[in-house]
Design a protein around this motif. Structure first.
Motif, PDB file in Angstrom:
ATOM      1  N   PHE A  95      35.519  23.884 -53.422  1.00  0.00           N
ATOM      2  CA  PHE A  95      35.361  22.738 -52.535  1.00  0.00           C
ATOM      3  C   PHE A  95      36.479  22.669 -51.504  1.00  0.00           C
ATOM      4  O   PHE A  95      36.229  22.384 -50.332  1.00  0.00           O
ATOM      5  N   ALA A  96      37.707  22.945 -51.900  1.00  0.00           N
ATOM      6  CA  ALA A  96      38.836  22.896 -50.959  1.00  0.00           C
ATOM      7  C   ALA A  96      38.640  23.907 -49.837  1.00  0.00           C
ATOM      8  O   ALA A  96      38.896  23.598 -48.671  1.00  0.00           O
ATOM      9  N   ALA A  97      38.164  25.103 -50.164  1.00  0.00           N
ATOM     10  CA  ALA A  97      37.911  26.113 -49.134  1.00  0.00           C
ATOM     11  C   ALA A  97      36.772  25.667 -48.223  1.00  0.00           C
ATOM     12  O   ALA A  97      36.830  25.847 -47.009  1.00  0.00           O
ATOM     13  N   TRP A  98      35.725  25.074 -48.811  1.00  0.00           N
ATOM     14  CA  TRP A  98      34.612  24.567 -48.007  1.00  0.00           C
ATOM     15  C   TRP A  98      35.099  23.475 -47.059  1.00  0.00           C
ATOM     16  O   TRP A  98      34.773  23.483 -45.886  1.00  0.00           O
ATOM     17  N   LEU A  99      35.887  22.545 -47.577  1.00  0.00           N
ATOM     18  CA  LEU A  99      36.402  21.459 -46.755  1.00  0.00           C
ATOM     19  C   LEU A  99      37.267  22.001 -45.620  1.00  0.00           C
ATOM     20  O   LEU A  99      37.132  21.577 -44.468  1.00  0.00           O
ATOM     21  N   LYS A 100      38.117  22.963 -45.926  1.00  0.00           N
ATOM     22  CA  LYS A 100      38.964  23.569 -44.897  1.00  0.00           C
ATOM     23  C   LYS A 100      38.116  24.264 -43.836  1.00  0.00           C
ATOM     24  O   LYS A 100      38.438  24.234 -42.657  1.00  0.00           O
ATOM     25  N   SER A 101      36.990  24.855 -44.229  1.00  0.00           N
ATOM     26  CA  SER A 101      36.134  25.549 -43.264  1.00  0.00           C
ATOM     27  C   SER A 101      35.486  24.585 -42.288  1.00  0.00           C
ATOM     28  O   SER A 101      35.049  24.983 -41.220  1.00  0.00           O
ATOM     29  N   ARG A 102      35.409  23.316 -42.639  1.00  0.00           N
ATOM     30  CA  ARG A 102      34.801  22.312 -41.761  1.00  0.00           C
ATOM     31  C   ARG A 102      35.817  21.644 -40.841  1.00  0.00           C
ATOM     32  O   ARG A 102      35.444  20.915 -39.932  1.00  0.00           O
ATOM     33  N   THR A 103      37.109  21.889 -41.064  1.00  0.00           N
ATOM     34  CA  THR A 103      38.160  21.283 -40.259  1.00  0.00           C
ATOM     35  C   THR A 103      38.002  21.680 -38.799  1.00  0.00           C
ATOM     36  O   THR A 103      37.811  22.843 -38.477  1.00  0.00           O
ATOM     37  N   GLY A 104      38.051  20.684 -37.919  1.00  0.00           N
ATOM     38  CA  GLY A 104      37.978  20.949 -36.489  1.00  0.00           C
ATOM     39  C   GLY A 104      36.572  21.172 -35.968  1.00  0.00           C
ATOM     40  O   GLY A 104      36.404  21.538 -34.819  1.00  0.00           O
ATOM     41  N   THR A 105      35.547  20.931 -36.771  1.00  0.00           N
ATOM     42  CA  THR A 105      34.183  21.184 -36.316  1.00  0.00           C
ATOM     43  C   THR A 105      33.482  19.938 -35.795  1.00  0.00           C
ATOM     44  O   THR A 105      32.351  20.006 -35.362  1.00  0.00           O
ATOM     45  N   PHE A 106      34.173  18.804 -35.819  1.00  0.00           N
ATOM     46  CA  PHE A 106      33.563  17.554 -35.389  1.00  0.00           C
ATOM     47  C   PHE A 106      34.181  17.118 -34.074  1.00  0.00           C
ATOM     48  O   PHE A 106      35.384  16.964 -33.978  1.00  0.00           O
ATOM     49  N   ASP A 107      33.357  16.952 -33.053  1.00  0.00           N
ATOM     50  CA  ASP A 107      33.841  16.583 -31.725  1.00  0.00           C
ATOM     51  C   ASP A 107      33.685  15.083 -31.521  1.00  0.00           C
ATOM     52  O   ASP A 107      32.572  14.566 -31.499  1.00  0.00           O
ATOM     53  N   GLN A 125      22.415  40.809 -28.243  1.00  0.00           N
ATOM     54  CA  GLN A 125      22.952  40.504 -29.565  1.00  0.00           C
ATOM     55  C   GLN A 125      24.455  40.671 -29.596  1.00  0.00           C
ATOM     56  O   GLN A 125      25.017  41.476 -28.860  1.00  0.00           O
ATOM     57  N   VAL A 126      25.091  39.877 -30.477  1.00  0.00           N
ATOM     58  CA  VAL A 126      26.515  40.037 -30.760  1.00  0.00           C
ATOM     59  C   VAL A 126      26.680  40.055 -32.270  1.00  0.00           C
ATOM     60  O   VAL A 126      25.845  39.521 -33.007  1.00  0.00           O
ATOM     61  N   THR A 127      27.754  40.654 -32.737  1.00  0.00           N
ATOM     62  CA  THR A 127      28.073  40.637 -34.157  1.00  0.00           C
ATOM     63  C   THR A 127      29.088  39.533 -34.389  1.00  0.00           C
ATOM     64  O   THR A 127      30.140  39.503 -33.750  1.00  0.00           O
ATOM     65  N   ILE A 128      28.767  38.620 -35.299  1.00  0.00           N
ATOM     66  CA  ILE A 128      29.707  37.557 -35.651  1.00  0.00           C
ATOM     67  C   ILE A 128      30.753  38.177 -36.572  1.00  0.00           C
ATOM     68  O   ILE A 128      30.401  38.742 -37.621  1.00  0.00           O
ATOM     69  N   PRO A 129      32.024  38.089 -36.220  1.00  0.00           N
ATOM     70  CA  PRO A 129      33.064  38.702 -37.058  1.00  0.00           C
ATOM     71  C   PRO A 129      33.045  38.174 -38.496  1.00  0.00           C
ATOM     72  O   PRO A 129      32.706  37.010 -38.748  1.00  0.00           O
ATOM     73  N   LYS A 130      33.389  39.046 -39.442  1.00  0.00           N
ATOM     74  CA  LYS A 130      33.329  38.712 -40.862  1.00  0.00           C
ATOM     75  C   LYS A 130      34.149  37.482 -41.208  1.00  0.00           C
ATOM     76  O   LYS A 130      33.694  36.630 -41.976  1.00  0.00           O
ATOM     77  N   ASP A 131      35.345  37.338 -40.659  1.00  0.00           N
ATOM     78  CA  ASP A 131      36.165  36.178 -41.017  1.00  0.00           C
ATOM     79  C   ASP A 131      35.488  34.870 -40.592  1.00  0.00           C
ATOM     80  O   ASP A 131      35.585  33.857 -41.281  1.00  0.00           O
ATOM     81  N   ILE A 132      34.750  34.892 -39.495  1.00  0.00           N
ATOM     82  CA  ILE A 132      34.035  33.695 -39.049  1.00  0.00           C
ATOM     83  C   ILE A 132      32.808  33.468 -39.931  1.00  0.00           C
ATOM     84  O   ILE A 132      32.522  32.340 -40.334  1.00  0.00           O
ATOM     85  N   ARG A 133      32.078  34.544 -40.262  1.00  0.00           N
ATOM     86  CA  ARG A 133      30.930  34.402 -41.172  1.00  0.00           C
ATOM     87  C   ARG A 133      31.377  33.819 -42.507  1.00  0.00           C
ATOM     88  O   ARG A 133      30.729  32.925 -43.060  1.00  0.00           O
ATOM     89  N   ASP A 134      32.507  34.297 -43.022  1.00  0.00           N
ATOM     90  CA  ASP A 134      33.032  33.790 -44.291  1.00  0.00           C
ATOM     91  C   ASP A 134      33.438  32.324 -44.164  1.00  0.00           C
ATOM     92  O   ASP A 134      33.128  31.509 -45.032  1.00  0.00           O
ATOM     93  N   ARG A 135      34.102  31.974 -43.076  1.00  0.00           N
ATOM     94  CA  ARG A 135      34.563  30.593 -42.884  1.00  0.00           C
ATOM     95  C   ARG A 135      33.383  29.624 -42.757  1.00  0.00           C
ATOM     96  O   ARG A 135      33.418  28.519 -43.279  1.00  0.00           O
ATOM     97  N   LEU A 136      32.309  30.064 -42.091  1.00  0.00           N
ATOM     98  CA  LEU A 136      31.133  29.214 -41.907  1.00  0.00           C
ATOM     99  C   LEU A 136      30.141  29.329 -43.051  1.00  0.00           C
ATOM    100  O   LEU A 136      29.125  28.648 -43.073  1.00  0.00           O
ATOM    101  N   ASN A 137      30.457  30.221 -44.000  1.00  0.00           N
ATOM    102  CA  ASN A 137      29.589  30.401 -45.170  1.00  0.00           C
ATOM    103  C   ASN A 137      28.179  30.834 -44.772  1.00  0.00           C
ATOM    104  O   ASN A 137      27.198  30.305 -45.279  1.00  0.00           O
ATOM    105  N   ILE A 138      28.078  31.770 -43.850  1.00  0.00           N
ATOM    106  CA  ILE A 138      26.777  32.257 -43.416  1.00  0.00           C
ATOM    107  C   ILE A 138      26.614  33.726 -43.765  1.00  0.00           C
ATOM    108  O   ILE A 138      27.600  34.465 -43.879  1.00  0.00           O
ATOM    109  N   GLY A 139      25.373  34.131 -43.949  1.00  0.00           N
ATOM    110  CA  GLY A 139      25.071  35.511 -44.283  1.00  0.00           C
ATOM    111  C   GLY A 139      23.656  35.819 -43.865  1.00  0.00           C
ATOM    112  O   GLY A 139      23.018  35.031 -43.152  1.00  0.00           O
TER     113      GLY A 139
END
Length: 87
Positions: free
Chosen positions: A52-64, A8-22
Motif C-alpha cells: 500500500f505504501a508503494a501504491w500511495l507513493k505512486s499516486r503522489t503528484g498525480t492530482f492537479d 507508437q512509443v514505449t513507456i519506460p519500465k520505471d514508469i510502467r512499474d510506478r503506474l502499475n500498468i502492464g
C-alpha cells in the motif's frame, strides 16, 4: 523517446512499474497546457495490502488542483461554510 512510424512509443519500465500498468492495461493521453499526460484508464494491477505504501507513493503528484493550495482546494470542494457562523 522516439515515435515509431505507426505512432507508437514505449513507456519506460520505471514508469510502467510506478503506474502499475502492464499488458492489457488501458491508458490514454490527455493534452494540457504543459504538454501531454499519460492517464491509466483501466487494467492497472491491484495493489497488494503489503504494498500500500508503494501504491500511495505512486499516486503522489498525480492530482492537479489548478494551482490552488490544499486549503484553497478544500474550501472550493466543500463550498461556503457560512452556516458555521461565529459565536
Amino acid at each position: 523517446m522516439r515515435l515509431t512510424e505507426k505512432g507508437q512509443v514505449t513507456i519506460p519500465k520505471d514508469i510502467r512499474d510506478r503506474l502499475n500498468i502492464g499488458p492489457g492495461s488501458e491508458v490514454d493521453f490527455v493534452a494540457d497546457e504543459k504538454g501531454a499526460r499519460l492517464i491509466v484508464v483501466a487494467g492497472g494491477k491491484a495493489a497488494e495490502p503489503d504494498d500500500f505504501a508503494a501504491w500511495l507513493k505512486s499516486r503522489t503528484g498525480t492530482f492537479d488542483t489548478g494551482g490552488m493550495t490544499a486549503d484553497e482546494y478544500m474550501d472550493w470542494l466543500r463550498g461556503s461554510r457560512d452556516d458555521l457562523g461565529s459565536d
